[in-house]
Structures are given as structure tokens and as C-alpha cells.
Design an enzyme around this catalytic site. Structure first.
Site, PDB file in Angstrom:
ATOM      1  N   HIS A  72      86.286  54.578  80.093  1.00 31.79           N
ATOM      2  CA  HIS A  72      85.084  53.734  80.143  1.00 31.79           C
ATOM      3  C   HIS A  72      84.402  53.666  78.788  1.00 31.79           C
ATOM      4  CE1 HIS A  72      82.175  57.183  80.342  1.00 31.79           C
ATOM      5  NE2 HIS A  72      83.155  57.775  80.972  1.00 31.79           N
ATOM      6  N   ASP A 189      82.029  61.405  75.489  1.00 33.84           N
ATOM      7  CA  ASP A 189      82.267  60.915  76.843  1.00 33.84           C
ATOM      8  C   ASP A 189      81.731  59.481  76.904  1.00 33.84           C
ATOM      9  OD1 ASP A 189      82.357  60.407  79.580  1.00 33.84           O
ATOM     10  OD2 ASP A 189      80.729  61.789  80.063  1.00 33.84           O
ATOM     11  N   GLU A 223      80.973  53.347  84.449  1.00 34.57           N
ATOM     12  CA  GLU A 223      81.387  54.636  84.997  1.00 34.57           C
ATOM     13  C   GLU A 223      80.233  55.625  85.087  1.00 34.57           C
ATOM     14  OE1 GLU A 223      82.930  58.750  85.092  1.00 34.57           O
ATOM     15  OE2 GLU A 223      81.636  57.809  83.599  1.00 34.57           O
ATOM     16  N   GLU A 224      79.328  55.602  84.113  1.00 36.57           N
ATOM     17  CA  GLU A 224      78.249  56.587  84.090  1.00 36.57           C
ATOM     18  C   GLU A 224      77.262  56.416  85.246  1.00 36.57           C
ATOM     19  OE1 GLU A 224      78.302  59.167  82.543  1.00 36.57           O
ATOM     20  OE2 GLU A 224      79.347  58.925  80.638  1.00 36.57           O
TER      21      GLU A 224
END
Length: 390
Positions: A72, A189, A223-224
Site C-alpha cells: 500500500h 510502513d 490499507e491504513e
């Protein structure tokens, strides 16, 4: 051995560029355009969903039974919750992260009239004013505020600047690339996952690698907040490998070196057969690996399954120290994971039923060994009638 050599210089160069692009969830157009252009440079033809998720298909020998690799492009961030009477902004987080790691962060707030720099501060940020109270105030998003680097003494000043409720706030990554291979930055991330995927694609293209099925390289934008791969998969895809971070911390088995293969996360175990294949590929290709289970974690695979996708899922990660905080990784893990991707996409499809898009019988279906318990079952147990007899 089927792994390909990864260009580490290219991987680090792409990661550095990605980290410079603000991309909190909901504000990802710029990074989507960057990744799309890079995919085109690598010789693929990416296409976008309405919201900007990217799919780039690298053709293999067969279309059905395709494999997907997903990471992502969106990161953590914040939004303006309301304009305060002291000329500062209350915030809410984008994604799940602690205000403890937001305190002191340099930021950019994006408005319809332009952008402003600022700093996230605790409500009591001056020791000369509040003395010991700076150490005893609670840690929560209700106890931090955004100080804008512009004349803003009250809410009216903020309005004149064009700052409004809902404006997006990006957090400076502050990256450091050390000579010993360690990389420290926010938003590793999953900018690191995107970078290593692009490096794996570059290796495949350079070597003109042939794959048994189409490979769908996917880059999601939510995604987060839990909706990453919910609307990007197509029916041809039978298995999906998610690329994300593994948490190196007390009680965890992840590592900043090698590949960390997740056996389960908070949504339950990953696909038995696909996960087993990842382990075997690491063993066959002499890729350092370890296994881990993440209790408070879910990735793009969870959103795909929740959305109803009938795909096998696995999660392969690069170890991150202080995930969703001040993150640290090592190049060794990124390179190892990129190598695993090149080995996986070139490996044969062993589960023949994965070529089918519709429901099927047990012919070609998988089998899990029951060990000693299997000896107690009759040889023709699959044919044995166990229901009521007429």
C-alpha cells in the site's frame, strides 16, 4: 535456486523518492501518479481504480490462476478536527497510531488555498510555563494541537488562512539512510514495501523472467484505514501475497534481517498452503527467514477476504522496529523480501484447482496431512458415506 539478483541502489533510490511524497490515506493522488510512472518506466501498463488503487499485470503463460503481490502507498497522518480559539488546530489521526509519536512532529497541512508548515505539540509544551506538568499531562489526541507557522492567534485567523475542518495533515518522514544498511524514517510502513516490489519488478524485467501465470502487482490506497485490497482483485487471481512490515518487539519473533513470514494476524491464520510455499521457497533459495504471529495487526489480505474475495492469502514482511512510531528497518530485509517475490512468481503452480474460477469437486483440491491421526482413518474415507442411511 530461482531467486534473482536485486539492485539495492535502485531500491534505496526509489524508497528515498517515495518518502518525500506526502501520502496519508485520503491524500494519495501524487504518490499514485509517481508509482504509475515508475511502472510504465519498467515496461508495464498500469491501470487505476476510481479511487487510485493501481493494478499492473505482467503476463505469464496462463491467465487463470493468476498471482497477486500487494502493498500500500498510503501512510499514517492526521486531519484538522476543529479550529481552536487559541489559533491552533485540534487533530484526529488518520490510521491507528499514538499521539505520543505525533508530539514534536513537523507537518504540512494542505488547504484549498495552499499548504502551511506546522508542528504537533502537546497542550502543555513549555517547561518554563508549566514546569513538571509537561511530564504528567495525559497522552491522547485530545491533548495535542497543531501550531501553524503563520499568524494565527485565534480561529478567525485560521479561517483567513483558509484552514478548514477536514484538511489533511502529513507527517514529515525525516529519513536517514545509514552506511551500515539501517534506515530510520516514518512511513517505512509501507513505502519500503512499495520500493522493494518495484525493485523485484525491475529484476524480473531485466532478466526477461517467464512466469507460469499472470502476476498482478497491486498498490492500494486505503490499507491504513482497513479497506486496502477490498476492490482491486479480479476473478482470475487465485492467490495473493501481501507485502508489509513485521513488528520487531518483545514477545515477537520478527527480525530486521531476512524475511518474516506471518503465520496469522488478528483475523486468523493465513492460507496454510501458500504460507508453507513461502517457507519452502526461502529454504530452497537460501533466503534467511523466521515466522511470527501478529495479534494486533491486519493487512491488505484481510480487507480482500472481508470483501468476499476467494483467494489464498499470505503475508511476508520486513521487520520494523517501533512500527507506527519512529520506524527502523535494514536493507537486508528489503532485499531478501524482493528476492522471495522473484522466486515465488517464477515457481510452478502446484494446486491445480487454483486454475478454476468456479466451484469444483475434490479432484485437484489440496490435502493437509493429519499425521498419526490419519492412520486411524480408512483408506477410502473420502468415499465413505457417513450420513443417515435410507
Amino acid at each position: 535456486m530461482s531467486r534473482l539478483t536485486i539492485d539495492s541502489d535502485y531500491l534505496l533510490k526509489i524508497l528515498e523518492k517515495l518518502l518525500k511524497i506526502p501520502s496519508p490515506t485520503g491524500f494519495t493522488d501524487t504518490v499514485v501518479r509517481f508509482v504509475t510512472r515508475e511502472l510504465e518506466h519498467l515496461g508495464l501498463e498500469p491501470e487505476l481504480t476510481r479511487r487510485g488503487a493501481i493494478r499492473a499485470v505482467r503476463q505469464g503463460s496462463r491467465r487463470n490462476g493468476a498471482r497477486a503481490i500487494v502493498s500500500h502507498v498510503d501512510t499514517l497522518g492526521a486531519q484538522v478536527k476543529y479550529l481552536k480559539s487559541n489559533g491552533r488546530c485540534a487533530l484526529v489521526p488518520v490510521g491507528t497510531w499514538s499521539s505520543r509519536f505525533a508530539e514534536g512532529a513537523r507537518t504540512t497541512v494542505f488547504t484549498d488555498k495552499g499548504s502551511y508548515r506546522g508542528t504537533i505539540l502537546p497542550l502543555k509544551s513549555s517547561g518554563h510555563t508549566f514546569n513538571d506538568e509537561i511530564d504528567t499531562q495525559p497522552t491522547s489526541w485530545d491533548n495535542v494541537e497543531l501550531r501553524i507557522d503563520a499568524l494565527s492567534r485565534d480561529a478567525e485567523d485560521l479561517e483567513r488562512l483558509g484552514i478548514e475542518v477536514g484538511d489533511m495533515v502529513s507527517i514529515d518522514p525525516q529519513p536517514e539512510f545509514n552506511d551500515n544498511g539501517f534506515i530510520v524514517s516514518r512511513h517505512l510502513d509501507n513505502k519500503a514495501g512499495v520500493a522493494l516490489m518495484l525493485a523485484a519488478i525491475a529484476a524480473l524485467q531485466k532478466n526477461k523472467a517467464v512466469t507460469p501465470v499472470d502476476i498482478h502487482f497491486l498498490f492500494t490506497v486505503g490499507e491504513e484505514v482497513g479497506v486496502g485490497a477490498s476492490s482491486i482483485l479480479v476473478d482470475e487471481v487465485a492467490s495473493m501475497l501481501a507485502i508489509d512490515n513485521g513488528t520487531t518487539a518483545p514477545g515477537q519473533n520478527s527480525d530486521e534481517f531476512g524475511v518474516t513470514i506471518a503465520m496469522a494476524d488478528q483475523t486468523g491464520p493465513f492460507d496454510y498452503h501458500l504460507t508453507k510455499k513461502m517457507v519452502e521457497l526461502c529454504q530452497e533459495n537460501e533466503i534467511r527467514y523466521q515466522k511470527d504471529i501478529f495479534r494486533y495487526y491486519q493487512s491488505d489480505s484481510a480487507s480482500a477476504l472481508t470483501a468476499g474475495a476467494d483467494v489464498r492469502t499470505a503475508l511476508a514482511t520486513f521487520g520494523v522496529d517501533s512500527s507506527h512510531g519512529y520506524e527502523r528497518i535494514h536493507l537486508h530485509a528489503l532485499r531478501s523480501l524482493a528476492e522471495l517475490i522473484t522466486a515465488y512468481v517464477r515457481s510452478p503452480v502446484e494446486i491445480k484447482s487454483d486454475f478454476e474460477q468456479t466451484l469444483h469437486g475434490t479432484k485437484g483440491f489440496t490435502k493437509q496431512s493429519l499425521g498419526r491421526a490419519e492412520q486411524e482413518l480408512s483408506p477410502d474415507v473420502e468415499d465413505e458415506q457417513l450420513g443417515p442411511q435410507s
